[in-house]
Scaffold this motif. Sequence first.
Motif, PDB file in Angstrom:
ATOM      1  N   UNK A 135       0.832  -1.205   0.000  1.00  0.00           N
ATOM      2  CA  UNK A 135       0.000   0.000   0.000  1.00  0.00           C
ATOM      3  C   UNK A 135       0.869   1.259   0.000  1.00  0.00           C
ATOM      4  N   UNK A 136       1.974   1.224   0.759  1.00  0.00           N
ATOM      5  CA  UNK A 136       2.869   2.392   0.782  1.00  0.00           C
ATOM      6  C   UNK A 136       3.517   2.599  -0.580  1.00  0.00           C
ATOM      7  N   UNK A 137       3.876   1.486  -1.248  1.00  0.00           N
ATOM      8  CA  UNK A 137       4.492   1.595  -2.571  1.00  0.00           C
ATOM      9  C   UNK A 137       3.533   2.264  -3.553  1.00  0.00           C
ATOM     10  N   UNK A 138       2.269   1.827  -3.528  1.00  0.00           N
ATOM     11  CA  UNK A 138       1.283   2.442  -4.425  1.00  0.00           C
ATOM     12  C   UNK A 138       1.080   3.911  -4.053  1.00  0.00           C
ATOM     13  N   UNK A 139       1.036   4.176  -2.737  1.00  0.00           N
ATOM     14  CA  UNK A 139       0.882   5.557  -2.266  1.00  0.00           C
ATOM     15  C   UNK A 139       2.040   6.430  -2.724  1.00  0.00           C
ATOM     16  N   UNK A 140       3.255   5.864  -2.690  1.00  0.00           N
ATOM     17  CA  UNK A 140       4.431   6.632  -3.095  1.00  0.00           C
ATOM     18  C   UNK A 140       4.361   6.957  -4.585  1.00  0.00           C
ATOM     19  N   UNK A 141       3.939   5.952  -5.373  1.00  0.00           N
ATOM     20  CA  UNK A 141       3.751   6.172  -6.816  1.00  0.00           C
ATOM     21  C   UNK A 141       2.815   7.361  -7.040  1.00  0.00           C
ATOM     22  N   UNK A 142       1.689   7.350  -6.299  1.00  0.00           N
ATOM     23  CA  UNK A 142       0.720   8.430  -6.448  1.00  0.00           C
ATOM     24  C   UNK A 142       1.308   9.774  -6.005  1.00  0.00           C
ATOM     25  N   UNK A 143       1.989   9.771  -4.855  1.00  0.00           N
ATOM     26  CA  UNK A 143       2.550  11.022  -4.325  1.00  0.00           C
ATOM     27  C   UNK A 143       3.557  11.630  -5.292  1.00  0.00           C
ATOM     28  N   UNK A 144       4.408  10.781  -5.883  1.00  0.00           N
ATOM     29  CA  UNK A 144       5.456  11.309  -6.758  1.00  0.00           C
ATOM     30  C   UNK A 144       4.837  11.901  -8.019  1.00  0.00           C
ATOM     31  N   UNK A 145       3.897  11.157  -8.639  1.00  0.00           N
ATOM     32  CA  UNK A 145       3.263  11.683  -9.844  1.00  0.00           C
ATOM     33  C   UNK A 145       2.516  12.979  -9.523  1.00  0.00           C
ATOM     34  N   UNK A 146       1.780  12.986  -8.385  1.00  0.00           N
ATOM     35  CA  UNK A 146       1.044  14.196  -8.006  1.00  0.00           C
ATOM     36  C   UNK A 146       1.984  15.363  -7.757  1.00  0.00           C
ATOM     37  N   UNK A 147       3.111  15.077  -7.128  1.00  0.00           N
ATOM     38  CA  UNK A 147       4.090  16.126  -6.833  1.00  0.00           C
ATOM     39  C   UNK A 147       4.555  16.792  -8.131  1.00  0.00           C
ATOM     40  N   UNK A 148       4.862  15.941  -9.126  1.00  0.00           N
ATOM     41  CA  UNK A 148       5.311  16.488 -10.413  1.00  0.00           C
ATOM     42  C   UNK A 148       4.193  17.329 -11.034  1.00  0.00           C
ATOM     43  N   UNK A 149       2.964  16.775 -11.027  1.00  0.00           N
ATOM     44  CA  UNK A 149       1.844  17.497 -11.648  1.00  0.00           C
ATOM     45  C   UNK A 149       1.583  18.830 -10.952  1.00  0.00           C
ATOM     46  N   UNK A 150       1.577  18.819  -9.604  1.00  0.00           N
ATOM     47  CA  UNK A 150       1.299  20.055  -8.871  1.00  0.00           C
ATOM     48  C   UNK A 150       2.405  21.080  -9.127  1.00  0.00           C
ATOM     49  N   UNK A 151       3.654  20.617  -9.095  1.00  0.00           N
ATOM     50  CA  UNK A 151       4.761  21.554  -9.321  1.00  0.00           C
ATOM     51  C   UNK A 151       4.664  22.172 -10.702  1.00  0.00           C
ATOM     52  N   UNK A 152       4.399  21.330 -11.712  1.00  0.00           N
ATOM     53  CA  UNK A 152       4.269  21.847 -13.076  1.00  0.00           C
ATOM     54  C   UNK A 152       3.112  22.842 -13.154  1.00  0.00           C
ATOM     55  N   UNK A 153       1.978  22.494 -12.492  1.00  0.00           N
ATOM     56  CA  UNK A 153       0.822  23.386 -12.595  1.00  0.00           C
ATOM     57  C   UNK A 153       1.094  24.720 -11.918  1.00  0.00           C
TER      58      UNK A 153
END
Lengths: 299, 293
Positions: free
Chosen positions: A268-286
């Motif tokens: 569950x943490x691995x999947x959460x990390x995947x989500x956090x990293x992608x979201x981090x990139x998206x939020x930073x870009x936005x």
Amino acid sequence: MISFKWRRELPLHAMILPGLVLVLIFSYMPMFGIVIAFQKFTPFHGWFGSPWVGLKYFEEMFNRPDTMQVVWNTIYIATMKIAAGFIVPILVALLLNEVNRAWIKRGIQTFIYLPHFMSWVILGGVLVDILSPSEGIVNALLKAAGLKPIFFLGNLDWFPRVLVISDVWKEFGFNTIVYLAAIAGINPTLYEAAIMDGANRWKQTLHVTLPGMLPIMVLMATLSLGNVLNAGFEQVLVLYSPSVYQTGDILDTMIYRMGLQSFQYSLATAIGLFKSVVSFILISVSYWLAYRFANYRIF
Amino acid sequence: MHVLSFGRRIFLTVNYTVLVLLACSCLLPFINVLATSLSSSPAVNAGEVSLWPVDFSLASYRYIVSNPAFVGSFGITLERVALGTAVNMLLTIMLAYPLSKDNRSFRLRTVYVWVFVFTILFHGGLIPWYMTIKMTHLLDTIWALILPGAVPVFNVILLLNFFRSLPKELEESSFIDGAGHWTTMWKIYVPISMPAIATILLFTMVGHWNSWFDGLILMNSPKHYPLSSYLQTVIIQMDYSQLKQEDIDLLAVISNRTTKAAQIIVGALPILIVYPFLQRYFVKGIVLGSVKE
């Protein structure tokens, strides 16, 4: 002189200290806790005693048959919400702008802002009740119109639609506020000039109101980019059931079930990390885009 | 008074119709649930209730207020809203004031701002967050609902931007009169920022009242659930394991649906009560964050 400066700043540091400590514990400690994804983690052994397993759980994540389906569901539901949630408030703000009796406008605004302030537990309860296939008022209306009743919350096709529609319904009113503020900020002389040039209401909307709203529209569209993996955790958790997992299960609910109900902490943490990293990139870009093109700064 | 053209009149009719329908769509579901909660259960089960109570009855309300689980969770929510709002507001003000200074008078400002802003951009995720709280031994205490969310970074930014829009002379004159930073904050900045603070206060209270997921996972024992989490278990999960036999007998009489409706109404009521105050402030509140130099 230096010591004087420090002494002058000391109260400012003191004011920050309690908040800083809380953020370090409750926001930065969990970031360190990402190590769980690389361990065969058990709460008994903790973050320092659990054995390391490298990328095992990331492999497992990508090898699971349902992962891609859940990622797709998440992106699909979130994108639909972003698109509909972008267009509807703009249209409603334009329509509200054409209402020239202040009390009617205020009255309508009062009602459409209301759902925003209700939690998904309350709204979920309301939706489950009114959408119920046997006794809900919506299906009663469908039956009265001679249509077949629909099991909105148990049907694979309907479930994502209910998510999108109910989310737009909850937020559209509140989201008109920024657009109404933008319309209110348009210089009235522009309308006078347009009328002098013979523009009717429609032309005025097209050539004065819409361009006046454009900067805030660009900003809202850009900032919503950060939500592509946020399909609405609380909403889905309240409304879904195992029968609609195929189209309604999203990353957040999957992480929750896996981690806190079947205790597969590391996966569950691995999947959460995947989500956090992608979201981090998206939020930073936005934020970067918003800064670049709309001159927006958060602080 | 000028005469409206034919096309314009048609447009206005359509426009009013659409807007009124939208407003109804936001209001009628709540009316339907309210009517259900105030009707007798046979009428509800027969599908006779739409927007007005049929066979008026307060039995469901009487049942829920005599239910110790409901009353207990109500108390916990009141405690949470009071304590949580106080902690949130105190920290919001105490962070917004120093972070609103410029880099010359507070050299580490930028570093601090980034430490806080980074927490909006990146999260450790649900499981590490839960494990952190477990390690602090806060699980099952009221503090688990308050401390993890004690620093509302968005509100800090909102208030920070408001403080920055105030004239700098305020601070200077206060310093000349011999006040320090603490006095300036409490006696000057806080009183003149009341509209902004009131907005954030109301939003914070509503947020604490509404949040349920943290209660659900951070409280091991259902008797520590705040109201929203308790409502989630009874309205959504339909978990009857907590019910005793006499409750089940009673349910046969008052029907699950009317009780649920009554609990939804009680859960939504405080929001409806503060709503007029909220509405006065929140339009201003949304715009206030956008004032920047």
